[in-house]
Write a protein that holds these residues in place. Structure first.
Motif, PDB file in Angstrom:
ATOM      1  N   LEU A   1       1.042  -1.023  -0.109  1.00  0.00           N
ATOM      2  CA  LEU A   1       0.203  -0.206  -0.083  1.00  0.00           C
ATOM      3  C   LEU A   1       0.840   1.174   0.107  1.00  0.00           C
ATOM      4  CD1 LEU A   1      -2.565  -1.018   2.448  1.00  0.00           C
ATOM      5  CD2 LEU A   1      -3.148  -1.549   0.717  1.00  0.00           C
ATOM      6  N   PRO A   2       1.139   2.052  -1.558  1.00  0.00           N
ATOM      7  CA  PRO A   2       1.790   3.162  -0.937  1.00  0.00           C
ATOM      8  C   PRO A   2       0.999   4.357   0.121  1.00  0.00           C
ATOM      9  CG  PRO A   2       0.650   3.341  -3.175  1.00  0.00           C
ATOM     10  CD  PRO A   2       0.140   1.396  -2.565  1.00  0.00           C
ATOM     11  N   VAL A   3       1.847   5.201   0.423  1.00  0.00           N
ATOM     12  CA  VAL A   3       1.023   5.836   0.851  1.00  0.00           C
ATOM     13  C   VAL A   3       1.496   7.561   0.170  1.00  0.00           C
ATOM     14  CG1 VAL A   3       1.433   6.885   2.941  1.00  0.00           C
ATOM     15  CG2 VAL A   3       1.309   4.794   3.400  1.00  0.00           C
ATOM     16  N   PHE A   4       0.836   8.226  -0.432  1.00  0.00           N
ATOM     17  CA  PHE A   4       1.229  10.013  -0.747  1.00  0.00           C
ATOM     18  C   PHE A   4       0.700  10.693  -0.347  1.00  0.00           C
ATOM     19  CE2 PHE A   4       2.159   6.265  -4.285  1.00  0.00           C
ATOM     20  CZ  PHE A   4       3.032   6.845  -5.437  1.00  0.00           C
ATOM     21  N   ASP A   5       1.521  11.773  -0.323  1.00  0.00           N
ATOM     22  CA  ASP A   5       1.196  13.113  -0.825  1.00  0.00           C
ATOM     23  C   ASP A   5       0.858  14.143  -1.472  1.00  0.00           C
ATOM     24  OD1 ASP A   5       0.401  15.921   0.708  1.00  0.00           O
ATOM     25  OD2 ASP A   5       1.564  15.960   1.772  1.00  0.00           O
ATOM     26  N   GLY A   6      -0.113  14.202  -2.164  1.00  0.00           N
ATOM     27  CA  GLY A   6       0.211  14.598  -3.620  1.00  0.00           C
ATOM     28  C   GLY A   6       0.708  13.225  -4.743  1.00  0.00           C
ATOM     29  N   LYS A   7       1.597  13.955  -4.628  1.00  0.00           N
ATOM     30  CA  LYS A   7       2.144  13.142  -6.141  1.00  0.00           C
ATOM     31  C   LYS A   7       3.689  12.564  -5.050  1.00  0.00           C
ATOM     32  CE  LYS A   7       1.010  15.702 -10.330  1.00  0.00           C
ATOM     33  NZ  LYS A   7       1.029  16.727 -11.205  1.00  0.00           N
ATOM     34  N   LYS A   8       4.286  13.199  -4.179  1.00  0.00           N
ATOM     35  CA  LYS A   8       4.972  12.446  -3.883  1.00  0.00           C
ATOM     36  C   LYS A   8       4.950  11.340  -2.249  1.00  0.00           C
ATOM     37  CE  LYS A   8       8.836  14.444  -0.114  1.00  0.00           C
ATOM     38  NZ  LYS A   8       8.869  15.415   0.706  1.00  0.00           N
ATOM     39  N   LEU A   9       5.560  10.643  -2.851  1.00  0.00           N
ATOM     40  CA  LEU A   9       5.953   9.113  -1.837  1.00  0.00           C
ATOM     41  C   LEU A   9       6.211   9.735  -0.798  1.00  0.00           C
ATOM     42  CD1 LEU A   9       4.642   6.008  -2.430  1.00  0.00           C
ATOM     43  CD2 LEU A   9       7.210   5.744  -2.817  1.00  0.00           C
ATOM     44  N   LEU A  10       5.489   9.154   0.319  1.00  0.00           N
ATOM     45  CA  LEU A  10       6.518   8.758   1.211  1.00  0.00           C
ATOM     46  C   LEU A  10       6.313   7.604   2.139  1.00  0.00           C
ATOM     47  CD1 LEU A  10       3.233  11.060   3.220  1.00  0.00           C
ATOM     48  CD2 LEU A  10       5.168  12.341   1.756  1.00  0.00           C
TER      49      LEU A  10
END
Length: 310
Positions: A92-101
């Protein structure tokens, strides 16, 4: 320590890990592997380029990825996983907008008795369709899910999509609001946590964690609201829903629990914006061996945190 919890059968998820961007690679950012020490050692030494391995694939394709078999796959730790008895994984990827966290990976050790579900739903032509899922031994429920779709506001996935927020559902086998209740009851599924997974350019992704009593995903679920409109200028997060198979409801509508930044594990997520995996450490609620806290970022802010405990 609560002996009832310690005596509960093994969980549906056997290991949980966090991968964090560092330059052009993903590096190990912590996790819980229970007694899978050899697989843990192999994982700590590993890193992934974009598109490489399961975490790298979730990063590159900007979506949750379900891997139901390691044989002949792109999973780089396949041999260590087989030796550990692991059979499937979900990233499960965690994104903030287009930025991968971060990328949160959960790994399962399936057999003929392990029942549960980790589902990924995506929008298509105004409906949520099942993109993929892992169901363990719940074959009939899997078939029903593959032939089900949801408009906004219907069922657990559709409710999450409409609310743009996590939703917790009880009594899946008898609840009228859970569209697949009959097959869920037959499979022994009892509790469902639905969470939005905002992705770059896609606001329709919903992940559902469906737990059975025999092989539970978790004994306790929590939903924390961190939106400024909810908690005010002081910040922090407020518990808006939660349930425990030992303690029942976890919140009081008239006096909801709150945490501030850096206060306990939820406060750590508030402070960093990153997932947290805690294993039997100080700060973990009494009677539990593992806590996973997953942040949801939306519209430039940390909007919610969902947590589950084993």
């Amino acid at each position: 320590m609560d002996t009832a919890i310690l005596a509960t059968p093994r969980p549906f998820i056997a290991a949980t890990e966090v991968w964090l961007p560092s330059g052009d690679r993903l590096v190990h950012g912590g996790g819980d592997y229970a007694d899978l020490t050899a697989f843990e050692a192999a994982s700590i030494r590993q890193s992934f380029a974009r598109g490489e391995g399961l975490p790298g694939k979730a990063w590159d394709e900007e979506r949750p990825v379900v891997l139901k078999s390691f044989d002949g796959s792109y999973f780089l730790r396949a041999e260590a996983a087989r030796e550990a008895g692991l059979t499937a994984a979900v990233a499960l990827p965690v994104f903030d907008g287009k930025k991968l966290l971060a990328v949160l990976v959960v790994l399962c050790a399936g057999d003929e008795t392990a029942t549960g579900a980790i589902e990924v739903w995506r929008g298509q032509d105004g409906l949520l369709m099942l993109a993929d899922g892992y169901y363990g031994a719940a074959r009939q429920f899997e078939w029903v899910s593959q032939h089900t779709h949801f408009p906004k506001g219907q069922g657990l996935p559709g409710g999450v999509w409409a609310a743009r927020a996590p939703i917790l559902m009880r009594d899946l086998g008898s609840g009228y609001s859970f569209i697949r209740s009959e097959s869920a009851g037959a499979a022994g599924l009892s509790t469902g946590l639905g969470l939005p997974v905002p992705l770059p350019g896609d606001d329709s992704c919903v992940v559902a964690l469906l737990s059975a009593a025999g092989t539970p995903i978790a004994h306790r679920f929590e939903i924390w609201d961190a939106r400024a409109a909810r908690v005010g200028a002081a910040g922090g997060a407020e518990l808006t829903d939660g349930i425990c198979d030992r303690d029942g409801p976890l919140w009081d509508e008239d006096n909801p629990p709150r945490v501030q930044v850096w206060q306990g594990p939820i406060g750590q997520v508030l402070g960093t914006g990153l997932p947290v995996v805690l294993s039997a450490r100080p700060g973990l609620a009494a009677g539990y061996n593992l806590m996973v806290a997953l942040p949801i970022h939306r519209d430039g802010e940390l909007s919610h945190i969902v947590a589950w405990y084993i």
